[in-house]
Design a protein around this motif. Structure first.
Motif, PDB file in Angstrom:
ATOM      1  N   THR A   1      34.295  44.933  34.115  1.00 11.44           N
ATOM      2  CA  THR A   1      32.840  44.919  34.098  1.00 11.44           C
ATOM      3  C   THR A   1      32.363  44.553  32.701  1.00 11.44           C
ATOM      4  OG1 THR A   1      30.860  46.140  34.758  1.00 11.44           O
ATOM      5  CG2 THR A   1      32.522  47.365  33.529  1.00 11.44           C
ATOM      6  N   GLY A   2      31.054  44.452  32.531  1.00 13.06           N
ATOM      7  CA  GLY A   2      30.497  44.072  31.237  1.00 13.06           C
ATOM      8  C   GLY A   2      29.222  43.281  31.419  1.00 13.06           C
ATOM      9  N   LEU A   3      29.044  42.281  30.567  1.00 12.69           N
ATOM     10  CA  LEU A   3      27.830  41.472  30.576  1.00 12.69           C
ATOM     11  C   LEU A   3      28.172  40.033  30.931  1.00 12.69           C
ATOM     12  CD1 LEU A   3      26.161  42.815  27.296  1.00 12.69           C
ATOM     13  CD2 LEU A   3      25.804  43.607  29.644  1.00 12.69           C
ATOM     14  N   GLY A   4      27.583  39.524  32.005  1.00  9.91           N
ATOM     15  CA  GLY A   4      27.856  38.159  32.425  1.00  9.91           C
ATOM     16  C   GLY A   4      26.677  37.597  33.205  1.00  9.91           C
ATOM     17  N   THR A   5      26.723  36.303  33.491  1.00  7.61           N
ATOM     18  CA  THR A   5      25.664  35.678  34.277  1.00  7.61           C
ATOM     19  C   THR A   5      26.077  35.626  35.750  1.00  7.61           C
ATOM     20  OG1 THR A   5      26.485  33.402  34.088  1.00  7.61           O
ATOM     21  CG2 THR A   5      25.076  34.225  32.292  1.00  7.61           C
ATOM     22  N   PRO A   6      25.130  35.704  36.667  1.00 11.27           N
ATOM     23  CA  PRO A   6      25.462  35.681  38.095  1.00 11.27           C
ATOM     24  C   PRO A   6      26.259  34.446  38.521  1.00 11.27           C
ATOM     25  CG  PRO A   6      23.226  36.453  37.789  1.00 11.27           C
ATOM     26  CD  PRO A   6      23.700  35.989  36.436  1.00 11.27           C
ATOM     27  N   ASN A   7      25.850  33.268  38.067  1.00 13.06           N
ATOM     28  CA  ASN A   7      26.558  32.060  38.480  1.00 13.06           C
ATOM     29  C   ASN A   7      27.998  32.046  37.978  1.00 13.06           C
ATOM     30  OD1 ASN A   7      24.235  31.241  39.719  1.00 13.06           O
ATOM     31  ND2 ASN A   7      23.709  29.660  38.226  1.00 13.06           N
TER      32      ASN A   7
ATOM     33  N   ALA B   1      34.256  36.749  31.843  1.00 13.66           N
ATOM     34  CA  ALA B   1      34.738  35.719  32.762  1.00 13.66           C
ATOM     35  C   ALA B   1      36.241  35.485  32.575  1.00 13.66           C
ATOM     36  CB  ALA B   1      33.971  34.419  32.548  1.00 13.66           C
ATOM     37  N   ALA B   2      36.693  35.472  31.314  1.00 12.68           N
ATOM     38  CA  ALA B   2      38.116  35.280  31.044  1.00 12.68           C
ATOM     39  C   ALA B   2      38.935  36.460  31.568  1.00 12.68           C
ATOM     40  CB  ALA B   2      38.338  35.095  29.545  1.00 12.68           C
ATOM     41  N   ALA B   3      38.427  37.671  31.368  1.00 17.62           N
ATOM     42  CA  ALA B   3      39.128  38.858  31.850  1.00 17.62           C
ATOM     43  C   ALA B   3      39.219  38.856  33.371  1.00 17.62           C
ATOM     44  CB  ALA B   3      38.417  40.115  31.357  1.00 17.62           C
ATOM     45  N   ALA B   4      38.118  38.508  34.024  1.00 13.59           N
ATOM     46  CA  ALA B   4      38.111  38.476  35.489  1.00 13.59           C
ATOM     47  C   ALA B   4      39.066  37.405  36.013  1.00 13.59           C
ATOM     48  CB  ALA B   4      36.695  38.229  35.992  1.00 13.59           C
ATOM     49  N   ARG B   5      39.106  36.267  35.334  1.00 13.30           N
ATOM     50  CA  ARG B   5      40.002  35.195  35.777  1.00 13.30           C
ATOM     51  C   ARG B   5      41.459  35.636  35.677  1.00 13.30           C
ATOM     52  NH1 ARG B   5      38.766  31.774  32.345  1.00 13.30           N
ATOM     53  NH2 ARG B   5      40.682  31.315  31.219  1.00 13.30           N
ATOM     54  N   TYR B   6      41.788  36.328  34.599  1.00 13.54           N
ATOM     55  CA  TYR B   6      43.162  36.806  34.439  1.00 13.54           C
ATOM     56  C   TYR B   6      43.521  37.802  35.544  1.00 13.54           C
ATOM     57  CZ  TYR B   6      47.189  39.342  32.680  1.00 13.54           C
ATOM     58  OH  TYR B   6      48.419  39.948  32.573  1.00 13.54           O
ATOM     59  N   VAL B   7      42.662  38.773  35.758  1.00 14.14           N
ATOM     60  CA  VAL B   7      42.956  39.820  36.745  1.00 14.14           C
ATOM     61  C   VAL B   7      42.970  39.266  38.166  1.00 14.14           C
ATOM     62  CG1 VAL B   7      42.059  41.944  37.781  1.00 14.14           C
ATOM     63  CG2 VAL B   7      42.126  41.704  35.299  1.00 14.14           C
ATOM     64  N   SER B   8      42.109  38.291  38.444  1.00 20.48           N
ATOM     65  CA  SER B   8      41.990  37.766  39.814  1.00 20.48           C
ATOM     66  C   SER B   8      43.278  37.124  40.311  1.00 20.48           C
ATOM     67  CB  SER B   8      40.855  36.746  39.887  1.00 20.48           C
ATOM     68  OG  SER B   8      41.179  35.567  39.169  1.00 20.48           O
ATOM     69  N   ASP B   9      44.110  36.698  39.388  1.00 23.49           N
ATOM     70  CA  ASP B   9      45.346  36.010  39.764  1.00 23.49           C
ATOM     71  C   ASP B   9      46.566  36.788  39.274  1.00 23.49           C
ATOM     72  OD1 ASP B   9      46.774  33.925  40.977  1.00 23.49           O
ATOM     73  OD2 ASP B   9      46.948  32.828  39.078  1.00 23.49           O
ATOM     74  N   SER B  10      46.435  38.116  39.260  1.00 20.84           N
ATOM     75  CA  SER B  10      47.530  38.939  38.752  1.00 20.84           C
ATOM     76  C   SER B  10      47.770  40.139  39.652  1.00 20.84           C
ATOM     77  CB  SER B  10      47.204  39.429  37.341  1.00 20.84           C
ATOM     78  OG  SER B  10      46.258  40.492  37.383  1.00 20.84           O
TER      79      SER B  10
END
Length: 354
Positions: A268-274, A250-259
């Motif tokens: 990718t990896g292991l996370g929950t759908p919500n 989630a932290a990695a996705a948050r960083y990339v989403s705004d970069s």
């Protein structure tokens, strides 16, 4: 496939395949442990009565972790169905020292079952051995220690490692460089999955994939975010990142989403759908995977009760009933496997709610 989940555990419209195995071999845990403090001893009695009022303590890696909260909710449901007493213990830091304190507290409180996701495979063992000497059955879940009686595994290391490699390979076109953003350096499950990934990467099919770095965010959101930032500074041409931890992905996705790396670096990896839905919807993440975490806790609760009552001892081939999840069988080394991970993407993520 057949959906055997209880109604109150149906967190998704689609069912997870549940594979299970349970092993044990003694009358009661107290009797089984008089001569040896680990491994299956004695003979299991599948018809042994599970007494009401069993004190079952769940010790996650840390409290206030969204993933651990979901897992332990499942454990609480199982303990309630068993007419036992559920207690969650732990600190806010994912350290072995913190867990030792709470293992000792559970032991002093007369816990019948200690269910632990270990932050270190060895450092927690002296305290767990003492809890066993005091009459507790010791169950590992999520992340095992080297001194548990049984281990409830969310999936097999090979299945998880292969799924992670397959996802990153597909997302970066079968070639390129990627890094791993893990939890803690000593987390048993994380290290096992990374080792399984490395074995898969050695196969000819993945000869053009290169794992260039592994960093640790200690399952802390801010630290994981900073580690992701550091990875991109150290490897500006990185093609992707695999994070086998729900906090890290989630932290990695948050960083990339705004970069500037959005659409360029696969996450990718292991996370929950919500937790990951927004990043799938905005195109930051193509796919990720996980098992049903509530079912993991539910299974661990039933396995602990069966172990404490002497229905199982940890011996390979023993079976027990895990409530509405059905029958499970113990595999080698006292391992009980929940099942294979499910891959989530834009096509199915809205079918799940956890």
């Amino acid at each position: 496939m057949t959906d055997r989940r209880p109604r109150h555990l149906l967190l998704a419209a689609s069912a997870f395949t549940v594979l299970m195995t349970a092993a044990c071999g003694g009358t009661t845990i107290d009797d089984a442990q008089e001569e040896d403090t680990s491994g299956p001893t004695g003979t299991a009695d599948p018809d042994a009565e599970i007494p009401e009022g069993l004190k079952i303590d769940f010790l996650p890696k840390q409290l206030n972790n969204p993933y651990s909260d979901i897992v332990n909710e499942g454990g609480a449901v199982a303990v309630e169905e068993l007419a036992g007493e559920f207690t969650e213990r732990g600190g806010t830091e994912p350290t072995a020292d913190s867990q030792v304190e709470y293992i000792n507290a559970a032991s002093q409180a007369g816990s019948d079952v200690v269910v632990i996701a270990a932050n270190d495979p060895d450092a927690v063992c002296p305290s767990l051995d003492q809890a066993r000497d005091n009459g507790a059955a010791i169950v590992g879940y999520d992340s095992n220690a080297n001194c548990t009686d049984i281990f409830v595994n969310q999936s097999s290391d090979e299945l998880i490692g292969r799924t992670l490699v397959e996802m990153i390979s597909e997302q970066i076109g079968g070639e390129g460089t990627f890094a791993v953003l893990s939890a803690t350096p000593n987390a048993t499950n994380q290290n096992s999955w990374i080792a399984a990934m490395e074995e898969v990467l050695a196969e000819e099919e993945y000869a053009d994939l290169e794992l260039v770095d592994t960093v640790y965010g200690n399952d802390d959101d801010l630290q994981s975010f900073q580690e992701m930032q550091g990875l991109m500074q150290s490897h500006p041409d990185l093609d992707g990142v695999v994070s086998p931890t729900t906090v890290g992905i989630a932290a990695a996705a948050r960083y990339v989403s705004d970069s500037e790396y959005k659409g360029e670096v696969a996450i990718t990896g292991l996370g929950t759908p919500n937790q990951m839905r927004e990043f799938v919807e905005d195109g930051t993440v193509d796919s990720f995977a996980l098992w049903n975490p509530e079912e993991l806790g539910y299974l661990a609760g039933y396995a602990g009760a069966a172990l404490s009552a002497g229905r199982i001892t940890g011996a390979e081939g023993e079976t027990f009933e895990a409530g509405d999840l059905g029958e499970y069988t113990v595999e080698a080394d006292g391992e009980i496997v929940l099942g294979p991970p499910t891959v989530f993407d834009a096509d199915n993520i809205d079918d799940f709610d956890f």
